[in-house]
Motif scaffolding. Sequence first.
Motif, mmCIF file in Angstrom:
data_model
loop_
_atom_site.group_PDB
_atom_site.id
_atom_site.type_symbol
_atom_site.label_atom_id
_atom_site.label_comp_id
_atom_site.label_asym_id
_atom_site.label_seq_id
_atom_site.Cartn_x
_atom_site.Cartn_y
_atom_site.Cartn_z
ATOM 1 N N THR A 1 2.852 32.771 30.481
ATOM 2 C CA THR A 1 3.412 34.122 30.319
ATOM 3 C C THR A 1 4.935 34.027 30.218
ATOM 4 O OG1 THR A 1 3.441 36.357 31.256
ATOM 5 C CG2 THR A 1 3.506 34.587 32.832
ATOM 6 N N SER A 2 5.571 35.161 29.951
ATOM 7 C CA SER A 2 7.037 35.147 29.907
ATOM 8 C C SER A 2 7.565 35.779 31.201
ATOM 9 C CB SER A 2 7.534 35.894 28.669
ATOM 10 O OG SER A 2 6.945 37.166 28.620
ATOM 11 N N TYR A 3 8.858 35.624 31.447
ATOM 12 C CA TYR A 3 9.388 35.991 32.770
ATOM 13 C C TYR A 3 10.703 36.761 32.705
ATOM 14 C CZ TYR A 3 6.087 32.535 34.455
ATOM 15 O OH TYR A 3 4.940 31.848 34.727
ATOM 16 N N TYR A 4 10.891 37.552 33.771
ATOM 17 C CA TYR A 4 12.192 38.151 34.108
ATOM 18 C C TYR A 4 12.653 37.407 35.352
ATOM 19 C CZ TYR A 4 14.846 41.745 36.852
ATOM 20 O OH TYR A 4 15.735 42.430 37.637
ATOM 21 N N LEU A 5 13.866 36.900 35.346
ATOM 22 C CA LEU A 5 14.416 36.236 36.536
ATOM 23 C C LEU A 5 15.697 36.951 36.936
ATOM 24 C CD1 LEU A 5 14.183 32.515 35.300
ATOM 25 C CD2 LEU A 5 12.519 33.729 36.729
ATOM 26 N N ARG A 6 15.854 37.174 38.237
ATOM 27 C CA ARG A 6 17.145 37.710 38.713
ATOM 28 C C ARG A 6 17.715 36.740 39.733
ATOM 29 N NH1 ARG A 6 18.540 40.856 43.089
ATOM 30 N NH2 ARG A 6 16.400 41.570 43.402
ATOM 31 N N LEU A 7 18.933 36.288 39.456
ATOM 32 C CA LEU A 7 19.588 35.334 40.347
ATOM 33 C C LEU A 7 20.865 35.960 40.892
ATOM 34 C CD1 LEU A 7 18.391 33.691 37.672
ATOM 35 C CD2 LEU A 7 19.268 31.748 38.927
ATOM 36 N N ARG A 8 21.021 35.913 42.186
ATOM 37 C CA ARG A 8 22.276 36.347 42.802
ATOM 38 C C ARG A 8 23.164 35.106 42.856
ATOM 39 N NH1 ARG A 8 24.941 40.854 43.101
ATOM 40 N NH2 ARG A 8 26.322 40.967 44.873
ATOM 41 N N GLY B 1 20.981 33.761 46.789
ATOM 42 C CA GLY B 1 19.831 34.364 47.493
ATOM 43 C C GLY B 1 18.551 33.926 46.833
ATOM 44 N N PRO B 2 17.398 34.348 47.380
ATOM 45 C CA PRO B 2 16.133 33.982 46.747
ATOM 46 C C PRO B 2 16.060 34.534 45.316
ATOM 47 C CG PRO B 2 15.764 35.095 48.857
ATOM 48 C CD PRO B 2 17.233 35.183 48.566
ATOM 49 N N ILE B 3 15.584 33.720 44.396
ATOM 50 C CA ILE B 3 15.467 34.150 42.990
ATOM 51 C C ILE B 3 14.267 35.089 42.868
ATOM 52 C CG2 ILE B 3 14.960 33.337 40.643
ATOM 53 C CD1 ILE B 3 16.390 30.697 41.418
ATOM 54 N N THR B 4 14.480 36.203 42.186
ATOM 55 C CA THR B 4 13.359 37.126 41.931
ATOM 56 C C THR B 4 12.730 36.759 40.596
ATOM 57 O OG1 THR B 4 14.480 38.890 43.110
ATOM 58 C CG2 THR B 4 12.726 39.554 41.599
ATOM 59 N N ARG B 5 11.406 36.659 40.582
ATOM 60 C CA ARG B 5 10.698 36.342 39.339
ATOM 61 C C ARG B 5 9.630 37.417 39.126
ATOM 62 N NH1 ARG B 5 6.874 31.872 38.760
ATOM 63 N NH2 ARG B 5 7.165 31.413 40.949
ATOM 64 N N ILE B 6 9.674 38.057 37.979
ATOM 65 C CA ILE B 6 8.633 39.032 37.640
ATOM 66 C C ILE B 6 8.085 38.637 36.271
ATOM 67 C CG2 ILE B 6 8.066 41.480 37.367
ATOM 68 C CD1 ILE B 6 10.585 42.161 38.944
ATOM 69 N N ARG B 7 6.759 38.577 36.172
ATOM 70 C CA ARG B 7 6.157 38.174 34.898
ATOM 71 C C ARG B 7 6.236 39.331 33.907
ATOM 72 N NH1 ARG B 7 3.737 36.613 39.366
ATOM 73 N NH2 ARG B 7 3.774 34.382 39.792
#
Length: 449
Positions: free
Chosen positions: A360-367, A438-444
């Motif tokens: 699948t593809s992903y959205y990543l948010r990195l602080r 911070g912890p990386i957020t990953r949303i598919r």
Amino acid sequence: MKPIQVGLLGIGVVGSGTFNVLRRNQEEIQRRAGRGIEITMVADLNVARAQELVGPGVTVVSDARAVIANPDIDIVIELIGGYGIAKTLVLEAIAAGKHVVTANKALLAVHGTEIFAAASAKGVMVAFEAAVAGGIPIIKALREGLTANRIQWVAGIINGTTNFILSEMRDKGLDFAVALKEAQALGYAEADPTFDIEGVDAAHKATLMASIAFGVPVQFDKAYVEGITQLGAADIKYAEQLGYRIKLLGITKRRQGDVSKRQADGIELRVHPCLVPAKRLIANVEGAMNAVVVNGDAVGNTLYYGKGAGSEPTASAVIADLVDITRLHTADAAQRVPHLAFQPNAMSDLVVLPMSEVVTSYYLRLRVADETGVLTKVTGILAEAGISIDAVLQREADEVCGESQVPQTDVIILTHDCVEACMNAAIAQMQALPTVLGPITRIRKEELA
Ligand SMILES: NC(=O)C1=CN([C@@H]2O[C@H](COP(=O)(O)OP(=O)(O)OC[C@H]3O[C@@H](n4cnc5c(N)ncnc54)[C@H](O)[C@@H]3O)[C@@H](O)[C@H]2O)C=CC1
Ligand SMILES: N[C@@H](CC=O)C(=O)O
Ligand code: NA
């Protein structure tokens, strides 16, 4: 002909809706069913409340077994919930030769194989339209309306509580906890609301849809389950800026294996938050509403939308099952629609794939610390892992800095398709960078096209 007699176990939110709608629309329902349908006996631990709800003329008891033991009762409706006493009672009702109607997805997703086998052996039906997406007739659609199709995938918003929470957070800026309390007050949430917010309830429903879509046994233990408790308001906002909405989806997909890549055929069965393009109809399903998209090879995409929870919407599905059973009561078992759409001796042995194999593809948010070269390091790790980037959004550094006094910012990355195991490894590497704070957020991400 005498009305068919029904016993109701549990007269709470759904039970009271079922009783009221059946009584209110009895004349019309009888004309459809070809015979009257009457709830003549009710069991609930709170007898006084139950008697007040049903009025005189209906026997109310506290012991559900008294209903099962009544020889005049042909159909038992189980609306207690959970897999404790409800399982025992359903199996006892089947053993007593009663047809069963239930809204209990938890029970069927976990113990369905045993329950359907017991029912088939006894020649009775177990109907469960209310168990998936409440009032939406999705079981009927998958099992009967789409029976010509080779189903490719099913994806849906199948938990009203979480969709309600996400909508309230996005539209009104409400706090997670406040929105959950509202959903509970409105009767949408499960007795244990962690089942809703941790994705378990949606996974119960996705498990049932997978079985009906692909003819595999119910295998809740193989489902990948992730809820909405880790989602931040920031992700909802960034998704919006990128043209997406975040929805908790239950997804089940057929995957064609590829021998050259040593991939076996299998099915995906997963529940997790997803970015869905805002232009899709399903992305605009708000509040406690549910919606399911089914992709079949002949029909293409079909969309089913409606109330997936609540007293009378769920009762609508319970009563539809009562009518079906009333019509089929005298029919030979072989003429009935199989519980899981496929004949019990024609089930498939397709395996449920582990999440690590899902593509699948992903959205990543990195602080990150707002320093030169951070983005290069992050994108370098992704490139090394063979993961290609679709879009990057970098916000200006925040004025307020953390304890370190280093300016911080959010970097959002959208990727193209890659294998989950690859992404896991890349996230671990990025997380280890000292500049990732911070912890990386990953949303598919799901295109659902
Ligand atoms: N509330 C909703 O919107 C939906 C609920 N469901 C399912 O429907 C089922 C019922 O849910 P609700 O009506 O919301 O629950 P509820 O908690 O409102 O009602 C359950 C009723 O069962 C009674 N009860 C508990 N133990 C009993 C026992 N041993 N014998 C007799 N009665 C007993 C309780 O006193 C209560 O009145 C659950 O399986 C739930 O997952 C499915 C779709 C939607
Ligand atoms: N708790 C469930 C009720 C229906 O199944 C939901 O919120 O959807
Ligand atoms: Na339904």
